[in-house]
Design a protein around this motif. Structure first.
Motif, PDB file in Angstrom:
ATOM      1  N   ALA A  61       0.828  -1.204   0.000  1.00 54.03           N
ATOM      2  CA  ALA A  61       0.000   0.000   0.000  1.00 54.03           C
ATOM      3  C   ALA A  61       0.866   1.259   0.000  1.00 54.03           C
ATOM      4  CB  ALA A  61      -0.923  -0.009   1.203  1.00 54.03           C
ATOM      5  N   ARG A  62       1.925   1.244   0.807  1.00 47.50           N
ATOM      6  CA  ARG A  62       2.815   2.417   0.878  1.00 47.50           C
ATOM      7  C   ARG A  62       3.473   2.681  -0.465  1.00 47.50           C
ATOM      8  NH1 ARG A  62       5.073   6.128   0.210  1.00 47.50           N
ATOM      9  NH2 ARG A  62       6.569   7.341   1.459  1.00 47.50           N
ATOM     10  N   LYS A  63       3.915   1.634  -1.141  1.00 47.45           N
ATOM     11  CA  LYS A  63       4.556   1.797  -2.451  1.00 47.45           C
ATOM     12  C   LYS A  63       3.570   2.368  -3.471  1.00 47.45           C
ATOM     13  CE  LYS A  63       8.067  -1.873  -2.108  1.00 47.45           C
ATOM     14  NZ  LYS A  63       8.503  -3.204  -2.635  1.00 47.45           N
ATOM     15  N   GLN A  64       2.351   1.857  -3.455  1.00 45.27           N
ATOM     16  CA  GLN A  64       1.374   2.299  -4.445  1.00 45.27           C
ATOM     17  C   GLN A  64       0.944   3.744  -4.226  1.00 45.27           C
ATOM     18  OE1 GLN A  64      -1.885  -0.311  -5.381  1.00 45.27           O
ATOM     19  NE2 GLN A  64      -0.608  -2.139  -5.397  1.00 45.27           N
ATOM     20  N   CYS A  65       1.073   4.219  -2.981  1.00 46.73           N
ATOM     21  CA  CYS A  65       0.658   5.584  -2.656  1.00 46.73           C
ATOM     22  C   CYS A  65       1.815   6.578  -2.651  1.00 46.73           C
ATOM     23  CB  CYS A  65      -0.024   5.613  -1.286  1.00 46.73           C
ATOM     24  SG  CYS A  65      -1.714   5.021  -1.307  1.00 46.73           S
ATOM     25  N   ASP A  66       3.006   6.142  -3.022  1.00 48.92           N
ATOM     26  CA  ASP A  66       4.168   7.009  -2.860  1.00 48.92           C
ATOM     27  C   ASP A  66       4.037   8.331  -3.609  1.00 48.92           C
ATOM     28  OD1 ASP A  66       6.953   7.372  -1.824  1.00 48.92           O
ATOM     29  OD2 ASP A  66       7.362   7.532  -3.973  1.00 48.92           O
ATOM     30  N   ALA A 105      -6.880  -0.323   7.379  1.00 46.18           N
ATOM     31  CA  ALA A 105      -6.471   0.221   6.081  1.00 46.18           C
ATOM     32  C   ALA A 105      -6.896   1.680   5.960  1.00 46.18           C
ATOM     33  CB  ALA A 105      -7.093  -0.601   4.952  1.00 46.18           C
ATOM     34  N   ALA A 106      -8.084   1.991   6.461  1.00 43.68           N
ATOM     35  CA  ALA A 106      -8.597   3.361   6.397  1.00 43.68           C
ATOM     36  C   ALA A 106      -7.896   4.276   7.381  1.00 43.68           C
ATOM     37  CB  ALA A 106     -10.101   3.358   6.664  1.00 43.68           C
ATOM     38  N   LEU A 107      -7.572   3.761   8.569  1.00 44.43           N
ATOM     39  CA  LEU A 107      -7.006   4.582   9.638  1.00 44.43           C
ATOM     40  C   LEU A 107      -5.498   4.794   9.503  1.00 44.43           C
ATOM     41  CD1 LEU A 107      -8.893   2.940  12.666  1.00 44.43           C
ATOM     42  CD2 LEU A 107      -9.411   5.157  11.614  1.00 44.43           C
ATOM     43  N   ALA A 130      -5.986 -12.775   4.173  1.00 41.98           N
ATOM     44  CA  ALA A 130      -6.988 -12.159   3.297  1.00 41.98           C
ATOM     45  C   ALA A 130      -6.842 -12.668   1.870  1.00 41.98           C
ATOM     46  CB  ALA A 130      -6.847 -10.647   3.328  1.00 41.98           C
ATOM     47  N   SER A 131      -7.959 -12.746   1.171  1.00 39.20           N
ATOM     48  CA  SER A 131      -7.934 -13.142  -0.241  1.00 39.20           C
ATOM     49  C   SER A 131      -7.352 -12.006  -1.075  1.00 39.20           C
ATOM     50  CB  SER A 131      -9.350 -13.451  -0.714  1.00 39.20           C
ATOM     51  OG  SER A 131     -10.149 -12.271  -0.718  1.00 39.20           O
ATOM     52  N   ASP A 132      -7.004 -12.302  -2.317  1.00 37.60           N
ATOM     53  CA  ASP A 132      -6.473 -11.274  -3.216  1.00 37.60           C
ATOM     54  C   ASP A 132      -7.471 -10.138  -3.389  1.00 37.60           C
ATOM     55  OD1 ASP A 132      -4.162 -12.723  -3.514  1.00 37.60           O
ATOM     56  OD2 ASP A 132      -4.729 -13.580  -5.469  1.00 37.60           O
ATOM     57  N   GLU A 133      -8.732 -10.481  -3.498  1.00 36.06           N
ATOM     58  CA  GLU A 133      -9.765  -9.462  -3.666  1.00 36.06           C
ATOM     59  C   GLU A 133      -9.859  -8.568  -2.426  1.00 36.06           C
ATOM     60  OE1 GLU A 133     -14.590  -9.054  -4.569  1.00 36.06           O
ATOM     61  OE2 GLU A 133     -13.600 -11.012  -4.659  1.00 36.06           O
ATOM     62  N   GLU A 134      -9.768  -9.174  -1.248  1.00 39.93           N
ATOM     63  CA  GLU A 134      -9.815  -8.398  -0.005  1.00 39.93           C
ATOM     64  C   GLU A 134      -8.597  -7.488   0.124  1.00 39.93           C
ATOM     65  OE1 GLU A 134     -12.308 -11.377   2.975  1.00 39.93           O
ATOM     66  OE2 GLU A 134     -10.159 -11.736   2.634  1.00 39.93           O
ATOM     67  N   ARG A 135      -7.436  -7.995  -0.280  1.00 38.25           N
ATOM     68  CA  ARG A 135      -6.228  -7.170  -0.232  1.00 38.25           C
ATOM     69  C   ARG A 135      -6.354  -5.975  -1.175  1.00 38.25           C
ATOM     70  NH1 ARG A 135      -1.297  -9.273   1.701  1.00 38.25           N
ATOM     71  NH2 ARG A 135      -0.164  -8.293  -0.024  1.00 38.25           N
ATOM     72  N   ARG A 136      -6.880  -6.201  -2.372  1.00 40.78           N
ATOM     73  CA  ARG A 136      -7.061  -5.094  -3.316  1.00 40.78           C
ATOM     74  C   ARG A 136      -8.011  -4.051  -2.746  1.00 40.78           C
ATOM     75  NH1 ARG A 136      -6.782  -9.307  -7.275  1.00 40.78           N
ATOM     76  NH2 ARG A 136      -9.048  -9.580  -7.201  1.00 40.78           N
ATOM     77  N   GLU A 137      -9.077  -4.502  -2.102  1.00 37.33           N
ATOM     78  CA  GLU A 137     -10.041  -3.577  -1.521  1.00 37.33           C
ATOM     79  C   GLU A 137      -9.406  -2.767  -0.385  1.00 37.33           C
ATOM     80  OE1 GLU A 137     -13.547  -1.510  -0.701  1.00 37.33           O
ATOM     81  OE2 GLU A 137     -12.873  -2.625  -2.470  1.00 37.33           O
ATOM     82  N   MET A 138      -8.619  -3.413   0.445  1.00 35.76           N
ATOM     83  CA  MET A 138      -7.973  -2.707   1.544  1.00 35.76           C
ATOM     84  C   MET A 138      -6.963  -1.688   1.035  1.00 35.76           C
ATOM     85  SD  MET A 138      -7.546  -5.467   4.671  1.00 35.76           S
ATOM     86  CE  MET A 138      -7.243  -6.952   3.722  1.00 35.76           C
ATOM     87  N   ILE A 139      -6.211  -2.052   0.010  1.00 33.15           N
ATOM     88  CA  ILE A 139      -5.238  -1.113  -0.568  1.00 33.15           C
ATOM     89  C   ILE A 139      -5.960   0.078  -1.189  1.00 33.15           C
ATOM     90  CG2 ILE A 139      -3.505  -0.814  -2.380  1.00 33.15           C
ATOM     91  CD1 ILE A 139      -2.630  -3.729  -1.760  1.00 33.15           C
ATOM     92  N   HIS A 140      -7.100  -0.175  -1.815  1.00 34.84           N
ATOM     93  CA  HIS A 140      -7.905   0.908  -2.376  1.00 34.84           C
ATOM     94  C   HIS A 140      -8.378   1.859  -1.271  1.00 34.84           C
ATOM     95  CE1 HIS A 140     -10.677   3.090  -4.928  1.00 34.84           C
ATOM     96  NE2 HIS A 140     -11.679   2.783  -4.130  1.00 34.84           N
TER      97      HIS A 140
END
Length: 236
Positions: A8-13, A131-133, A187-197
């Motif tokens: 998540a940190r990398k994607q938001c850099d 993920a939100a906090l 977490a599933s791949d879908e759950e991880r994608r949602e959390m990163i989003h």
């Protein structure tokens, strides 16, 4: 597999770099930020931290692990006591009266950010809640690292920098980050994608929080006794 927090940190850099370079942040660092903008920011931030502390209590209720519950409640209590004490001190310096705070209403971005957090946390998943906090303490910790050696002439900015470059924010951030990684391990791949989003959504709100304060962006005609249609307001 990389931890979810690192991904998540990398994607938001790129977005976080915008926050690091933002004129409001750099204005605090250099001591050149107009106090009017900082005053607006502090009121919005005090509202945010108050709600942020309560959200930690809601997140704690999502776990059956006593240690996790205790950890999140402790962090929430620390937020309520620590940062709000800073805000109260800054309120005095900035001459924000009790009456002014009593009648305060959050600006659109602050209101939207907190509404986003409540929406995510209300769904009842600890991984999604964290993920939100997470972006708030993590981003402020990194900003604190970058500003820690700054010595702006304005004392109020030095106090702000001292607060966010201290060990407390780093400790709490690392605790929550480790908890998010552990909670999301299965977490599933879908759950991880949602959390990163969700993490990216909160990061976007962080950037626009600076923008809001820099531009004094409030509701249309807010505080002038009229609504957006030019009529006298009867709402209190």
């Amino acid at each position: 597999m990389e931890s979810i927090s690192l991904v998540a940190r990398k994607q938001c850099d790129a977005l976080w770099q915008q926050s690091f370079r933002h004129p409001l942040v750099q204005g605090i660092k250099n001591g050149t930020l107009p106090l009017e903008q900082f005053r607006f920011y502090i009121k919005q931030d005090a509202y945010y931290v108050r709600e942020f502390a309560k959200l930690h209590g809601m997140a704690a209720a999502q776990s059956d692990d006593a240690d996790v519950v205790a950890t999140l409640l402790k962090i929430g209590l620390g937020l309520a006591e620590g940062e709000l004490q800073l805000h109260q001190k800054l309120f005095q310096t900035l001459e924000i009266s009790e009456q002014e705070w009593k009648t305060f209403r959050p600006a659109p971005v602050a209101y939207g950010y907190i509404s986003h957090l409540y929406h995510v946390v209300s769904k009842g998943s600890l991984g999604h809640s964290l993920a939100a906090l997470m972006p708030c303490p993590w981003l402020y910790y990194e900003i604190g690292l970058q500003l820690k050696d700054a010595r702006p002439k304005e004392p109020i900015y030095r106090e702000w920098i001292t607060e966010y470059s201290g060990e407390g924010i780093e400790k709490n951030m690392e605790i929550e980050r480790a908890l998010w990684d552990e909670t999301s391990r299965s977490a599933s791949d879908e759950e991880r994608r949602e959390m990163i989003h969700i993490f990216m959504q909160s990061s976007d709100y962080e950037y626009h929080f600076w923008e809001m304060a820099a531009n004094l962006k409030d509701w249309p005609t807010y505080g002038k006794g009229e609504n957006a249609y030019g009529q006298k307001s009867t709402v209190h």
